[in-house]
Design an enzyme around this catalytic site. Structure first.
Site, short mmCIF file in Angstrom:
data_model
loop_
_atom_site.label_atom_id
_atom_site.label_comp_id
_atom_site.label_asym_id
_atom_site.label_seq_id
_atom_site.Cartn_x
_atom_site.Cartn_y
_atom_site.Cartn_z
N ALA A 190 -12.28 -5.08 13.82
CA ALA A 190 -11.94 -6.51 13.99
C ALA A 190 -10.66 -6.84 13.24
O ALA A 190 -9.79 -7.56 13.75
CB ALA A 190 -13.10 -7.38 13.48
N LYS A 244 -8.19 -4.81 12.48
CA LYS A 244 -7.03 -4.15 13.08
C LYS A 244 -6.69 -4.74 14.46
O LYS A 244 -5.52 -4.78 14.84
CB LYS A 244 -7.28 -2.64 13.18
CG LYS A 244 -7.38 -1.94 11.82
CD LYS A 244 -6.10 -2.09 11.02
CE LYS A 244 -6.11 -1.29 9.73
NZ LYS A 244 -4.85 -1.42 8.97
N ILE A 287 -5.06 10.31 11.20
CA ILE A 287 -3.97 10.80 10.35
C ILE A 287 -4.57 11.37 9.06
O ILE A 287 -5.43 10.75 8.45
CB ILE A 287 -2.99 9.66 9.99
CG1 ILE A 287 -2.56 8.85 11.23
CG2 ILE A 287 -1.78 10.19 9.22
CD1 ILE A 287 -1.71 9.56 12.23
N TYR A 342 -13.61 -3.10 10.24
CA TYR A 342 -12.28 -2.50 10.29
C TYR A 342 -11.63 -2.74 11.66
O TYR A 342 -10.46 -3.14 11.74
CB TYR A 342 -12.42 -1.00 10.00
CG TYR A 342 -11.12 -0.23 9.91
CD1 TYR A 342 -10.32 -0.32 8.76
CD2 TYR A 342 -10.70 0.59 10.95
CE1 TYR A 342 -9.14 0.40 8.67
CE2 TYR A 342 -9.52 1.32 10.87
CZ TYR A 342 -8.75 1.23 9.72
OH TYR A 342 -7.57 1.95 9.63
N GLY A 385 0.82 -1.22 0.00
CA GLY A 385 0.00 0.00 0.00
C GLY A 385 0.85 1.26 0.00
O GLY A 385 0.47 2.26 0.60
N ASP A 424 -2.35 -7.65 -5.28
CA ASP A 424 -3.46 -7.61 -4.34
C ASP A 424 -3.01 -8.46 -3.15
O ASP A 424 -2.87 -9.68 -3.28
CB ASP A 424 -4.72 -8.19 -5.00
CG ASP A 424 -5.89 -8.26 -4.03
OD1 ASP A 424 -5.70 -8.06 -2.81
OD2 ASP A 424 -7.02 -8.52 -4.50
N SER A 449 -4.44 0.02 13.94
CA SER A 449 -5.15 1.30 14.13
C SER A 449 -5.64 1.33 15.56
O SER A 449 -5.97 0.28 16.13
CB SER A 449 -6.35 1.37 13.19
OG SER A 449 -7.22 2.43 13.58
P1 NAP Z 1 -4.74 4.97 1.68
O1 NAP Z 1 -4.31 6.37 1.39
O2 NAP Z 1 -6.05 4.50 1.18
O3 NAP Z 1 -3.57 3.98 1.18
C1 NAP Z 1 -3.70 2.58 1.24
C2 NAP Z 1 -3.11 1.98 0.00
O4 NAP Z 1 -3.32 0.56 0.03
C3 NAP Z 1 -3.77 2.50 -1.29
O5 NAP Z 1 -2.83 2.76 -2.30
C4 NAP Z 1 -4.67 1.34 -1.65
O6 NAP Z 1 -5.03 1.31 -3.02
C5 NAP Z 1 -3.80 0.18 -1.25
N1 NAP Z 1 -4.55 -1.07 -1.21
C6 NAP Z 1 -5.88 -1.25 -0.98
N2 NAP Z 1 -6.22 -2.53 -1.11
C7 NAP Z 1 -5.09 -3.21 -1.45
C8 NAP Z 1 -4.81 -4.57 -1.73
N3 NAP Z 1 -5.77 -5.50 -1.70
N4 NAP Z 1 -3.54 -4.92 -2.04
C9 NAP Z 1 -2.56 -3.98 -2.11
N5 NAP Z 1 -2.77 -2.68 -1.86
C10 NAP Z 1 -4.03 -2.29 -1.53
O7 NAP Z 1 -4.73 4.72 3.27
P2 NAP Z 1 -3.87 5.39 4.43
O8 NAP Z 1 -4.72 6.37 5.14
O9 NAP Z 1 -2.53 5.81 3.94
O10 NAP Z 1 -3.72 4.13 5.40
C11 NAP Z 1 -2.57 3.29 5.39
C12 NAP Z 1 -2.72 2.29 6.54
O11 NAP Z 1 -2.82 2.99 7.78
C13 NAP Z 1 -3.97 1.43 6.42
O12 NAP Z 1 -3.69 0.12 6.87
C14 NAP Z 1 -4.93 2.10 7.38
O13 NAP Z 1 -5.90 1.21 7.87
C15 NAP Z 1 -3.98 2.57 8.47
N6 NAP Z 1 -4.51 3.66 9.28
C16 NAP Z 1 -4.82 4.85 8.71
C17 NAP Z 1 -5.30 5.86 9.55
C18 NAP Z 1 -5.65 7.21 9.01
O14 NAP Z 1 -6.12 8.04 9.79
N7 NAP Z 1 -5.43 7.51 7.73
C19 NAP Z 1 -5.48 5.64 10.90
C20 NAP Z 1 -5.15 4.40 11.43
C21 NAP Z 1 -4.66 3.41 10.60
P3 NAP Z 1 -6.52 1.90 -3.44
O15 NAP Z 1 -6.51 3.36 -3.12
O16 NAP Z 1 -6.61 1.61 -4.90
O17 NAP Z 1 -7.52 1.13 -2.61
#
Ligand code: NAP
Length: 241
Positions: A151, A153, A182, A149, A10, A58, A136
């Site tokens: 569950a 995490k 974030i 989500y 990701g 994926d 998370s």
């Molecule tokens: P994001 O901007 O949506 O980035 C996640 C990336 O993972 C995207 O490029 C997405 O592609 C890709 N992805 C989705 N499904 C996938 C798959 N099956 N195989 C490979 N790649 C895949 O999210 P983010 O906010 O940076 O979050 C990153 C991580 O931090 C996540 O695990 C999220 O749960 C965690 N997190 C985020 C926050 C927050 O506040 N942002 C808080 C706590 C935890 P697509 O865009 O095409 O789906």
């Protein structure tokens, strides 16, 4: 980090992209697994003087992960670090949540950590390695509308502790980071009033930036945390302690 090879899932955008930049700035070669096109990210990483590669993978498909990891080992000579960061949300109150919305989130967020860790760890058995899983605080505290989500995490936390116990003697450390609120595309779509309420609840009085997460991931991948494994570090400005 110099000369190390890091696989990051990701990493095409959001927190993952910032982690990739932060690690590349410190000399790590970077491999991005993402369903989103990561060529632009990889081009930028190469400008930092490191090797970088993107694989359209994926993470919920063990076969795709196995194929990509085999190519990485052949072309990059091994794997030192794995950061399991890919994640999605499909928010709904439980009574409205479809089976597909439940399955999608568990498949990407939890099974994706299983597929990548299982495949990569095999290549770390001889010389050790480091794994960081992005959980998370929602997995620790829960949130209305995010049962799937939360569950997934929370599952990552148990997975992290278990694998840390299994492979500690092989000098493989496994830790997790639990970000709070974030600023990324994932949180951009949230309701403004809800965002304001969240910020008020954060003791440090601001939303987090991807760089706040990247710094802690770096700490866990580095020797500064040499005696730390099986832990989950919250990066939430004190929102959850
Ligand atoms: P994001 O901007 O949506 O980035 C996640 C990336 O993972 C995207 O490029 C997405 O592609 C890709 N992805 C989705 N499904 C996938 C798959 N099956 N195989 C490979 N790649 C895949 O999210 P983010 O906010 O940076 O979050 C990153 C991580 O931090 C996540 O695990 C999220 O749960 C965690 N997190 C985020 C926050 C927050 O506040 N942002 C808080 C706590 C935890 P697509 O865009 O095409 O789906």
């Amino acid at each position: 980090m110099k000369g190390k090879v890091t696989i990051l899932t990701g990493g095409a955008q959001g927190i993952g992209r910032t982690i990739a930049e932060f690690l590349a700035d410190r000399g790590s070669d970077m491999v991005i697994f993402d369903v989103l096109d990561g060529e632009a990210t990889v081009a930028e990483l190469r400008e930092k003087g490191v090797r970088a590669a993107y694989f359209k993978v994926d993470v919920s498909s063990l076969a795709q992960v196995e194929q990509a990891v085999a190519t990485v080992v052949k072309e990059m000579g091994g794997i030192d670090n794995l950061v399991n960061n890919a994640g999605i949300t499909r928010d709904k109150l439980l009574l409205r949540m479809s089976e597909e919305e439940w399955d999608q989130v568990i498949r990407v967020n939890l099974k994706g950590v299983f597929t990548c860790t299982k495949t990569v760890i095999r290549h770390m058995l001889k010389k050790g390695g480091n794994i960081v899983n992005i959980s998370s605080i929602i997995g620790l505290m829960g949130n209305a509308g995010q049962a799937n989500y939360a569950a997934s995490k929370a599952g990552i936390v148990g997975f992290t502790k278990s694998v840390a116990r299994e492979y500690g003697e092989r000098r493989i450390r496994v830790n997790a980071v639990a970000p709070g609120f974030i600023m990324t595309k994932m949180t951009d779509t949230l309701d403004e009033a809800w965002k304001e309420k969240m910020v008020k609840a954060v003791p440090l009085g601001r939303v987090g930036e991807p760089i706040d997460v990247a710094r802690v991931v770096y700490f866990l991948l580095s020797d500064y945390s040499a005696y730390v494994t099986g832990e989950t570090i919250n990066v939430s400005g004190g929102l959850y302690t």
